[in-house]
Scaffold this active site. Structure first.
Site, PDB file in Angstrom:
ATOM      1  N   ASP A 121       0.815  -1.220   0.000  1.00  0.00           N
ATOM      2  CA  ASP A 121       0.000   0.000   0.000  1.00  0.00           C
ATOM      3  C   ASP A 121       0.847   1.269   0.000  1.00  0.00           C
ATOM      4  O   ASP A 121       0.822   2.064   0.949  1.00  0.00           O
ATOM      5  CB  ASP A 121      -0.934  -0.002   1.219  1.00  0.00           C
ATOM      6  CG  ASP A 121      -1.813  -1.245   1.267  1.00  0.00           C
ATOM      7  OD1 ASP A 121      -2.274  -1.676   0.204  1.00  0.00           O
ATOM      8  OD2 ASP A 121      -2.021  -1.776   2.374  1.00  0.00           O
ATOM      9  N   GLU A 158     -13.249  -0.642  -6.416  1.00  0.00           N
ATOM     10  CA  GLU A 158     -13.146  -1.613  -5.324  1.00  0.00           C
ATOM     11  C   GLU A 158     -12.663  -0.953  -4.040  1.00  0.00           C
ATOM     12  O   GLU A 158     -13.338  -0.995  -3.022  1.00  0.00           O
ATOM     13  CB  GLU A 158     -12.194  -2.744  -5.715  1.00  0.00           C
ATOM     14  CG  GLU A 158     -12.062  -3.849  -4.668  1.00  0.00           C
ATOM     15  CD  GLU A 158     -13.292  -4.722  -4.563  1.00  0.00           C
ATOM     16  OE1 GLU A 158     -13.488  -5.342  -3.493  1.00  0.00           O
ATOM     17  OE2 GLU A 158     -14.077  -4.794  -5.527  1.00  0.00           O
TER      18      GLU A 158
END
Length: 448
Positions: A32, A206
């Site tokens: 991330d 998403e």
């Protein structure tokens, strides 16, 4: 290294070729990515997948930085679940931003009180921390994750987040409160593409939004369609919409069923950060951050970007005639890092044959000496200075003595030759069995 660290240290054994520079961190799993450009460096804020994870088992966040996009300095973990007394678990994907000399890191965690995801804010006077809890409670809590933050040209800041929805708030200038309520962005197929086969989620959106502004256009780059995810994006004339779906940035690839974007401009070029499962033992729960250089199309659209093992070219040279932290690494094999008693981090858990690669080192007219700050409990080890590869041409060798402790530091020096021009540097570590020594920093002397 402490006795405890010796007992629990786990090394990621690498079999990758020396020329591979993606993923950009090899000694821990990272995920991330959230890049931030500040004062001539890129600061990279990441999550941290635990070794051997079979779920998103994440307990802290990590910070890295680079002045050249190829050599990355490990700044350790300046924020963890323990930073937030109200947090229970899941140190997941966040983003940091600077405002008025302070750095605000927005992260999702699961709360002890409700067992649901909420977004907290860490704050620091430095991009590398340490960060403290800015509020002592969540900033927002609606059971969703993945914050991204953007400060518009007029000074108005926005915090966006969400899975399965996409919401935002208008942050106040203190960056730890907001005006108005939580606004949900309509997820239309025109705005975020069409997903097939899932009546509950008609659009491709998403999770993992990354919102930014460039040349008057607002971009929302996001993880699309689970699972496996790809990276898609939408654009808008304003920070809150209306959004128009523009297509794929990075197709599904890379042996991780999730992905997460981060985009910045740095030293005149554009860079796309993402994660995959490319390291040994890597996969959907043991991910690694990588980066690619790209150029926008003339109309501002983003081209399709594919993962590589080579990564971007160097954006600058590295000066070997000033002190360089040992934890500034383009590629490392066998090593780990830990907090050093002299401040910052040091490279440790070094075994015979382990090495560090540093790219694009500007030796100029030629280096004549090499110095290294070392600590050890054994004698007879050495730092080998090499070029051309970890087993390439030997430029010099510095012997490391027994200093009486893993954090008892001394400086050793030795002569070197053949180091001219700009080339990659390899520091190869040799000695007997077991851990050899710790390395805190190094520096060359001689012509420039």
């Amino acid at each position: 290294m402490t006795r405890l660290a010796l007992a629990v240290g786990v090394v990621l054994t690498l079999a990758a070729p020396a020329h591979a520079d993606n993923p950009i961190v090899q000694h821990v799993y990272t995920a991330d990515p959230a890049p931030l450009v500040h004062n001539g460096r890129v600061y990279l804020y990441t999550g941290h997948d635990e070794d051997g994870s079979t779920w998103f088992t994440m307990k802290d966040w990590r910070v890295w930085s680079s002045a050249d996009m190829v050599n990355w300095t490990d700044h350790g973990s300046p924020m963890s679940l323990n930073t937030f007394s109200w947090a229970k678990q899941d140190a997941w994907a966040g983003q940091a931003v600077e405002r008025n000399g302070k750095f605000y890191w927005y992260v999702p965690v699961v709360t002890k009180a409700t067992g649901r995801p909420a977004i907290g804010v860490g704050v620091s006077d430095s991009p590398t921390g340490p960060f403290r809890d800015a509020l002592g409670r969540p900033l927002v809590e609606n059971g969703e994750i993945d914050p991204t933050v953007m400060i518009d040209d007029n000074g108005q800041a926005y915090l966006y987040w969400g899975n399965p929805n996409l919401s935002y708030v208008r942050l106040n200038t203190d960056m730890i409160s907001y005006s108005g309520g939580i606004t949900r962005i309509p997820l239309t197929t025109a705005g975020f593409g069409t997903r097939t086969g899932d009546a509950n989620r008609p659009t491709l959106y998403e999770e993992g939004p990354w919102v930014y502004k460039r040349n008057g256009l607002y971009y929302n780059v996001f993880a699309a369609k689970c699972c496996s995810e790809f990276i898609a994006y939408s654009t808008s004339p304003g920070p809150t919409g209306p959004w128009t779906y523009r297509g794929t940035v990075m197709p599904t690839q890379g042996s991780s069923f999730t992905n997460h974007p981060g985009i910045v401009d740095f030293k005149g070029s554009s860079y796309f950060f993402y994660h995959n499962g490319a390291l040994p033992g890597g996969g959907g729960f043991t991910r690694s951050v990588a980066v690619e250089k790209f150029s926008y199309n003339a109309d501002g659209t983003i081209p399709t970007i594919n993962m590589t093992t080579t990564g971007p070219p160097a954006a600058d040279t590295l000066n070997p005639y000033v002190r360089q932290e040992a934890e500034t690494i383009a590629w490392g094999s066998g090593i780990e890092t830990e907090a050093a008693s002299e401040g910052g981090m040091n490279v440790g858990f070094i075994n015979n044959g382990d090495y560090i690669k540093v790219k694009n080192v500007a030796f100029g007219g030629g280096a004549t000496t090499f110095s290294a700050r070392v600590a050890s409990t054994v004698a007879g080890s050495s730092v080998e200075v090499r070029t051309g590869g970890p087993n390439g041409t030997l430029a010099g060798r510095c012997t490391v003595p027994n200093t009486g402790g893993w954090q008892n530091w001394t400086t050793v020096s030795c002569g070197v030759s053949g180091l001219t021009g700009t080339q990659d540097l390899y520091l190869r570590f040799s000695g007997g069995s077991g851990y050899l020594f710790n390395l805190n920093w190094w520096q060359f002397g001689g012509a420039r």
